[in-house]
Enzyme design. Structure first.
Site, PDB file in Angstrom:
ATOM      1  CB  SER A 191      37.789  46.350  42.524  1.00 26.34           C
ATOM      2  OG  SER A 191      36.799  46.724  41.597  1.00 26.34           O
ATOM      3  CG  ASP A 260      53.864  42.448  22.758  1.00 28.34           C
ATOM      4  OD1 ASP A 260      54.447  42.825  23.785  1.00 28.34           O
ATOM      5  OD2 ASP A 260      53.685  41.247  22.490  1.00 28.34           O
ATOM      6  CG  ASP A 403      41.555  46.717  35.688  1.00 27.75           C
ATOM      7  OD1 ASP A 403      40.450  46.288  35.299  1.00 27.75           O
ATOM      8  OD2 ASP A 403      41.786  47.008  36.870  1.00 27.75           O
ATOM      9  CG  HIS A 443      39.218  44.295  37.932  1.00 30.64           C
ATOM     10  ND1 HIS A 443      39.575  45.610  38.108  1.00 30.64           N
ATOM     11  CD2 HIS A 443      38.229  44.058  38.827  1.00 30.64           C
ATOM     12  CE1 HIS A 443      38.831  46.152  39.049  1.00 30.64           C
ATOM     13  NE2 HIS A 443      38.011  45.220  39.511  1.00 30.64           N
TER      14      HIS A 443
END
Length: 530
Positions: A191, A260, A403, A443
């Site tokens: 991050s 998907d 994320d 994340h």
């Protein structure tokens, strides 16, 4: 004979125990001695202490907003806590953890969010692996950006100075504590920590031999504009553009229905994220339909807008779209009808220096004002990495396809930026820069799928370099064996969680496709293709 053998074994055990005790005592004494030997300019030592493996250390000085009051130490180590002055109006809090099981490797950790918190979990992880480890607080305490108000020196600490200073001081202490010094230097962060790693790649090319930078917050100024732009799109909870959690759940279900299977398997993971471009008009309410089970036209527009890039006033591209499929998470983070705190703080205390600035007014003109400032080049978006390459260093970066905080699209945009700036094809970049997309990762970890890759302590299920990004970097630097894939694991929940299945994550620009014939939980049923 059996009695004699038993006595010998007992004697040997006592001798080994005494040897362990003696070694531990010697190490503890070395730690005590270090406290008397630290004489580094601008460094004030708060304490030096020996900490035994398994000790649950109380972090009394850690700000409450950092969300961590204690940390279990996973190695016998010498802990050094310091303050380092970085200017006449700024300083960093720095810790160094020196393990007894030292491998001759130095490592710096990074930060998260707007920094302000030492990543003690990462320090415990790295030191348990034998790295002499340092971590700093980014130049201020806590997760708020209020410290930046009228203090550009603290912003400079956040941009680059905190990590770089920690490296300089940490390396000097490492050489002082261990007679052999260190033979290789590494970085591990995600991050904001990912951005800090790339800051070293771009500007401090001799700080590290190997950098592991996850989900990077590079393009930092535009990232803050992008994170802040969701609130004006959704409005607050009473706006007719706002979606409830039930409605966002419908949107997310629609995304999965449309995307998907694009990778060949219906497994709850969108591997083919580049091919996923969902539409939502089919969710518009029909006459008499329950409003919680459908969307208005304005709400459909909201759902489309949050999946769009942001641009400047002249149409120039600034930041990519949020990748689809994370709506069931972002409905609690950026789509919840409240301003995103980090972006709000950046604009209040840095861009406009106005604590009363209203985040609902954020617009493209504001994006441009913020970007023009770019204090201390915190953008971290340089495309020429030739100096890093020429230094012989390596960077491994990873980013999840799910994320919800920093879209995985930004790592793809940066990779292309580097390729175009350096006029380098993927096989040339592979010599020093490799990027892996982690299907289903949220994340910096978690999410759906085989997302445990050894990037953090909770995701450490193997120390095999094929299944641990940190050890993959060590092997690349020290043995010249570059990773062709990163094996991730889907772990069960709870203590002692077992591996449910594994998957090999592909090196960009290839992507994962299910080819069979086995079940989608079989890693051999997947293939990396362009």
């Amino acid at each position: 004979m059996m009695l004699t053998s038993a006595i010998l074994l007992l004697t040997l055990g006592v001798q080994l125990s005494h040897a362990d005790d003696s070694s531990r005592e010697n190490f503890s004494n070395r730690c005590d001695q270090l406290a008397k030997e630290i004489h580094i300019p601008n460094v004030t030592v708060n304490f030096v202490e020996y900490v035994a493996n398994g000790t649950n250390v109380t972090l009394a000085d850690n700000p409450p907003s950092c969300g961590q009051s204690n940390q279990v130490v996973l190695a016998d180590l010498c802990r050094v806590a310091m303050e380092v002055t970085t200017s006449n109006q700024s300083q960093i809090t720095l810790e160094a953890w020196f393990p007894e099981n030292y491998t001759g490797r130095f490592l710096s950790t990074g930060n998260g969010g707007l920094a302000g918190c030492i990543q003690y979990v990462d320090m415990a992880y790295a030191s348990s692996m034998g790295f002499a480890t340092v971590g700093a607080n980014g130049g201020h305490n806590g997760t708020s950006g209020e410290s930046f108000y009228h203090n550009p020196d603290i912003v400079e600490d956040l941009s680059w100075r905190s990590v770089h200073t920690g490296v300089v001081v940490g390396k000097e202490l490492t050489k002082k504590f261990y007679h052999e010094g260190f033979h290789k230097s590494y970085y591990l962060g995600c991050s904001t920590g990912g951005r800090q790693g790339f800051k070293a790649v771009q500007e401090f090319v001799h700080d590290f031999d190997g950098v592991v930078a996850g989900c990077p917050a590079f393009n930092f100024v535009n990232l803050n504009s992008w994170s802040g732009h969701f609130y004006p799109i959704t409005g607050n909870s009473s706006a007719d553009t706002f979606l409830t959690t039930a409605q966002w759940t419908l949107v997310q279900q629609s995304v999965m229905e449309q995307c998907d299977s694009l990778d060949g398997a219906v497994d709850g993971v969108i591997e083919a994220i580049d091919q996923c471009h969902p539409v939502f008009e089919q969710l518009i309410c029909r006459p008499g339909q329950n409003a919680s089970e459908c969307l208005t036209g304005k709400q459909v527009n909201t759902a489309q807008l949050v999946l769009s890039p942001i641009y400047g006033t002249k149409g120039e591209f600034l930041y990519p779209r949020m990748q689809p499929g994370v709506e069931n998470v972002d409905m609690y983070i950026t789509y919840n009808g409240d301003p995103f705190a980090y972006s709000t703080d950046w604009y209040k205390y840095v861009v406009f220096s106005d604590p009363n600035w209203d985040p609902a007014t954020l617009n493209a003109q504001d994006y441009e004002i913020a970007l023009a400032q770019n204090p201390s080049n915190i953008q971290t978006f340089e495309g020429d990495l030739s100096a890093f390459r020429d230094a012989g260093a390596k960077v491994l970066t990873y980013h999840g396809t799910a994320d919800p905080i920093i879209t995985g699209e930004t790592s793809k945009v940066y990779y292309r930026h580097v390729a175009e700036t350096m006029n380098a094809a993927p096989e040339e970049l592979d010599e020093f820069y490799r990027y892996f997309r982690i299907g289903g990762m949220s994340h910096c970890g978690g999410g759906t799928g085989a997302t445990a890759i050894g990037n953090v302590l909770s995701a450490q299920w193997s120390n095999d370099p094929d299944a641990n990004v940190l050890m993959a970097m060590v092997r690349w630097v020290e043995e010249g064996v570059a990773p062709e894939y990163i094996r991730g694991a889907s772990l069960g929940s709870g203590p002692g969680a077992k591996v449910e299945y594994t998957r090999r994550h592909c090196k960009y620009p290839t992507r994962n496709v299910y080819v069979g014939p086995g079940n989608w939980t079989d890693e051999n049923a997947w293939k990396c293709i362009l």
